[in-house]
Scaffold this motif. Structure first.
Motif, PDB file in Angstrom:
ATOM      1  N   ALA A 322       0.851  -1.184   0.000  1.00  0.00           N
ATOM      2  CA  ALA A 322       0.000   0.000   0.000  1.00  0.00           C
ATOM      3  C   ALA A 322       0.887   1.233   0.000  1.00  0.00           C
ATOM      4  N   MET A 323       0.589   2.161  -0.906  1.00  0.00           N
ATOM      5  CA  MET A 323       1.370   3.387  -1.026  1.00  0.00           C
ATOM      6  C   MET A 323       0.455   4.587  -0.857  1.00  0.00           C
ATOM      7  N   GLY A 324       0.794   5.448   0.089  1.00  0.00           N
ATOM      8  CA  GLY A 324       0.031   6.655   0.330  1.00  0.00           C
ATOM      9  C   GLY A 324       0.888   7.887   0.087  1.00  0.00           C
ATOM     10  N   ASN A 325       0.264   8.948  -0.442  1.00  0.00           N
ATOM     11  CA  ASN A 325       1.002  10.162  -0.793  1.00  0.00           C
ATOM     12  C   ASN A 325       0.152  11.383  -0.455  1.00  0.00           C
ATOM     13  N   TRP A 326       0.747  12.320   0.277  1.00  0.00           N
ATOM     14  CA  TRP A 326       0.089  13.592   0.585  1.00  0.00           C
ATOM     15  C   TRP A 326       0.935  14.709  -0.007  1.00  0.00           C
ATOM     16  N   LEU A 327       0.337  15.469  -0.926  1.00  0.00           N
ATOM     17  CA  LEU A 327       1.015  16.598  -1.541  1.00  0.00           C
ATOM     18  C   LEU A 327       0.338  17.871  -1.056  1.00  0.00           C
ATOM     19  N   HIS A 328       1.084  18.666  -0.282  1.00  0.00           N
ATOM     20  CA  HIS A 328       0.555  19.881   0.344  1.00  0.00           C
ATOM     21  C   HIS A 328       1.198  21.097  -0.300  1.00  0.00           C
ATOM     22  N   LYS A 329       0.357  21.961  -0.896  1.00  0.00           N
ATOM     23  CA  LYS A 329       0.840  23.183  -1.523  1.00  0.00           C
ATOM     24  C   LYS A 329       0.829  24.319  -0.518  1.00  0.00           C
ATOM     25  N   MET A 330       1.938  25.067  -0.493  1.00  0.00           N
ATOM     26  CA  MET A 330       2.124  26.117   0.488  1.00  0.00           C
ATOM     27  C   MET A 330       2.285  27.469  -0.213  1.00  0.00           C
ATOM     28  N   ASP A 331       2.359  28.519   0.593  1.00  0.00           N
ATOM     29  CA  ASP A 331       2.507  29.856   0.035  1.00  0.00           C
ATOM     30  C   ASP A 331       3.856  29.994  -0.665  1.00  0.00           C
ATOM     31  N   GLY A 332       3.875  30.843  -1.682  1.00  0.00           N
ATOM     32  CA  GLY A 332       5.120  31.121  -2.382  1.00  0.00           C
ATOM     33  C   GLY A 332       5.569  30.025  -3.314  1.00  0.00           C
TER      34      GLY A 332
END
Length: 746
Positions: A322-332
């Motif tokens: 099982a592969m999990g991925n969280w991509l969080h976009k931030m300021d700048g």
């Protein structure tokens, strides 16, 4: 320059009397934004593009760059092969696709599959294979991965800091299907026939979406039957030159395989732009094999131990990951990419062998039982942020823990073959890596990638009566650069300076001995070595690329690698309860050097010649050299490295009919390698012709007919020994494979 490019094209097409036209299709980029970040994407692609085109021609589409765009915009050398290339020949395994890619070869007989993946001719372990940018679970084989579950294949000739630098030859990253890009239900049903034996397969892809949640369910089921046979000739002498053994040996094998693979994928995109992805991968596989070996004893002072060897074996494996991925976009423009994955697998095999004399009376029995359990968990993260307008900085980490439990029992006539036959073997591996990288646009035409990675691996194991450990730590600085030549908008130059390594494989360090039915220098027992050090390599790469029209490319590249702590198997004699026996075990023997030239070309004829047929050409040609210190020449090459390899392909799309015809030719010449002062190995030439025809009934329905390994040539290998002299040659017979596949979109 145009004349120079034309002359270079003609020279490239005539290299080694074999056209060197590269595989696949491409499109010249029109200053699009860089590819968006996806699981498995390498960090060698700049997030800031430097277009040579005038500002007035910039066309911002917001879409992902296509295969050729990604290659052109990447600072590190990277080739991308998408669904068009994967579907072209109707292959039933990823291995059959890989053998046609530039600089990639497969070990073993043509058309058989199951061989090791090799880049730049280097043997097993020098090429890093990743699944979605991560190391595959223990025991996983790419031959078990159906092509229908692959979105694209990325081939990287040099390491990058984001991935493990265990990539002396290069990295092949297999990116699985992405659910949010597929619209239709896709059904594929087919059958392949080889030597009169059928191997049907069925795959189904079910996409869906509900609000911000999208998914894709991939299911593949297959069954297969195969037959193979080979003939060997063995001759051994004693130190006085007297023949001790001379035999003809014939072996026939019947195999049956059944398997099912599931790869669902869930993707959720929140209001703030964050993306959560979850993708399990489940596989079940069972194999039953039966073989018969017959010995025709021609003479010698040592009598044949048997006239017939009969083997019956069965194995079953299951794995889940099982592969999990969280991509969080931030300021700048900053991003945080967090991955967590884990998996487990089990492999159970049972092999029963018995020998008999010419009258059919049983002489000896052998039983090998192996039960292994693998589990691992990995965690990685990467923080990326633009620094000013010219730098894209990234820092990250990799953590991995793996455990192996194995019970291996080898018995002869009811008694153990070795005191340390492998019962209750346990091993664990812990890996920690830290990296930093900077993608720097020095000017609009000159980009540079700077990376540094530290990686440490510790392996411990306990056997029936011993405990061993092995620790390695490696620093890997990496530099890649690309320069887009002013005044020649379709030309660019690449250069790389890298340090990579190859860790000693777990089985080479702690593997329990495997017992040869007929022990001799030409057929020794095998064991591991817990004191192995990793191989370290320093290398330089140079490349020139010229893009033809809208979809073609010519490229020429060269490389050099210096390798220290080279690992080779060495044969020694070992006293056991069964008497004095020959044993093959790995050892660090010294240093080596390898270099090579790789040529590639692909284009559409219509882009070069007006009113020409709709024909695509593709090919590649590679030439390799190597030498191992301390081993006499002239054939002291790296083990298994061929000196040349080439691929040629053509696709013809008829204008009057919905029919596409294609053919490809894959060639690797014979190679002789001096593996030590007293030993040499030889691998025969491989010539493989594949054909296909594709009839499109409609935009959603098509039928594909394929023929693989049309020439069906025998594959000859040999091993030679001195003091005392001896050799064995083996000719493996191969068969063509005919395939028919129906494809439908609903």
């Amino acid at each position: 320059m145009n004349k120079l490019i034309s002359a270079a094209c003609l020279a490239l097409l005539g290299a080694a009397a074999i056209p060197a036209l590269a595989a696949g299709q491409s499109t010249e980029p029109a200053a699009q934004p860089a590819p968006e970040t996806t699981p498995g994407k390498t960090s060698g692609t700049s997030a800031k593009t430097s277009s040579a085109a005038p500002v007035a021609q910039v066309n911002v589409t917001g879409s992902r760059a296509n295969d050729t765009d990604q290659r052109r915009l990447s600072t590190a050398s990277k080739m991308v092969f998408g669904r068009e290339e994967l579907d072209r020949n109707g292959d039933t395994s990823v291995g059959e696709i890989l053998k046609r890619l530039p600089g990639v070869t497969m070990g073993g007989p043509p058309g058989r599959g199951g061989g090791a993946v090799r880049m730049r001719g280097l043997g097993n372990g020098y090429t890093q294979v990743l699944i979605n940018g991560e190391r595959p679970p223990p025991g996983f084989s790419i031959e078990s991965l159906p092509p229908e579950q692959v979105e694209r294949i990325e081939v990287m000739r040099g390491p990058v800091a984001e991935h493990s630098t265990q990539a002396i030859a290069g990295t092949i990253n297999i990116v699985l299907r992405e659910g949010y890009r597929q619209k239709e239900i896709q059904l594929r049903a087919g059958d392949s026939i080889s030597a009169g034996r059928h191997s049907p397969n069925l795959s189904l892809s079910l996409p869906g979406q509900s609000g911000k949640l999208s998914w894709l369910m991939n299911v593949n089921a297959m069954a297969g039957r195969s037959q193979s046979d080979s003939d060997s000739y063995v001759r051994e002498e004693d130190l006085a030159g007297n023949v001790t053994r001379e035999q003809n040996i014939h072996t026939g094998v019947e195999s049956r395989t059944r398997g099912m693979f599931l790869s669902p994928r869930l993707s959720y995109k929140s209001d703030n732009g964050d993306t959560l992805t979850f993708q399990p991968f489940i596989g079940i596989n069972r194999n039953d094999n039966g073989s018969d070996t017959f010995i025709d004893h021609l003479g010698g002072t040592r009598p044949a131990e048997y006239a017939r060897l009969r083997t019956a074996s069965e194995s079953e494996s299951q794995f889940v990951r099982a592969m999990g991925n969280w991509l969080h976009k931030m300021d700048g423009g900053a991003k945080l990419d967090i991955k967590l994955s884990g998996g487990a697998s089990r492999n159970d095999s049972d092999s029963f062998r018995y020998t008999s004399d010419a009258a059919g009376a049983t002489l000896r029995t052998f039983n090998d039982v192996d039960n292994s359990r693998n589990s691992n968990i990995t965690h990685s993260g990467k923080y990326t942020a633009p620094i000013g307008k010219d730098h894209l900085l990234a820092v990250g980490w990799d953590l991995e823990g793996a455990r192996l439990k194995q019970v291996h029992v080898a018995e002869s006539d009811g008694g153990a073959l070795f005191e340390d036959s492998g019962a209750n073997l346990e091993a664990s591996t812990r890996r920690l890596a830290l990296f930093a990288q900077d993608e720097w646009d020095i000017t609009e035409r000159w980009s540079m990638y700077l990376g540094l990675r530290w990686e440490g691996i510790r392996t411990t194991s306990t056997g029936s009566d011993s405990e061993v450990s092995n620790t390695s730590r490696v620093w890997s600085p990496v530099v890649h650069t690309v320069w887009r030549i002013p005044g020649f908008e379709k030309d660019q130059v690449r250069a790389s300076l890298t340090q990579s390594y190859r860790a000693a494989p777990l089985n080479d360090m702690i593997a329990s001995p495997s017992f040869a039915t007929y022990n001799a220098r030409v057929s020794p027992d095998r064991s591991g070595n817990p004191d192995l050090k990793p191989e370290l390599a320093r290398g330089i790469d140079l490349a020139y690329e010229h893009y033809l029209g809208k979809s073609g490319i010519l490229s020429a590249s060269g490389f050099i690698r210096n390798v220290d702590n080279l690992i080779r198997r060495v044969i020694t004699e070992r006293p056991t309860s069964q008497g004095l026996r020959y044993l093959s075990s790995p050892q660090n023997i010294g240093s080596a050097r390898t270099s090579g030239i790789e040529l590639e070309a692909k284009f559409q004829l219509a882009e070069l010649v007006a009113n020409s047929p709709d024909i695509d050409f593709r090919s590649n040609y590679s030439r390799f050299w190597s030498s191992v210190e301390g081993i006499p020449g002239p054939n002291n090459r790296l083990d298994g490295q061929a000196d040349q390899t080439a691929n040629v392909g053509i696709d013809y799309r008829m204008k009057a009919r919905p029919l596409t015809l294609g053919a490809s030719y894959n060639w690797t010449p014979e190679v002789l390698v001096q593996t030590s002062a007293l030993e040499a190995s030889q691998a025969g030439s491989k010539r493989q012709v594949d054909l296909y025809g594709l009839w499109k009934f409609s935009a959603t329905t098509q039928l594909r007919l394929s023929v693989n390994n049309l020439l069906a040539e025998d594959y000859v290998t040999a091993r030679y020994y001195a003091a005392p002299n001896g050799f064995v040659t083996t000719s493996a017979h191969t068969d063509p494979t005919y395939g028919l596949r129906f494809e439908m979109k609903l």
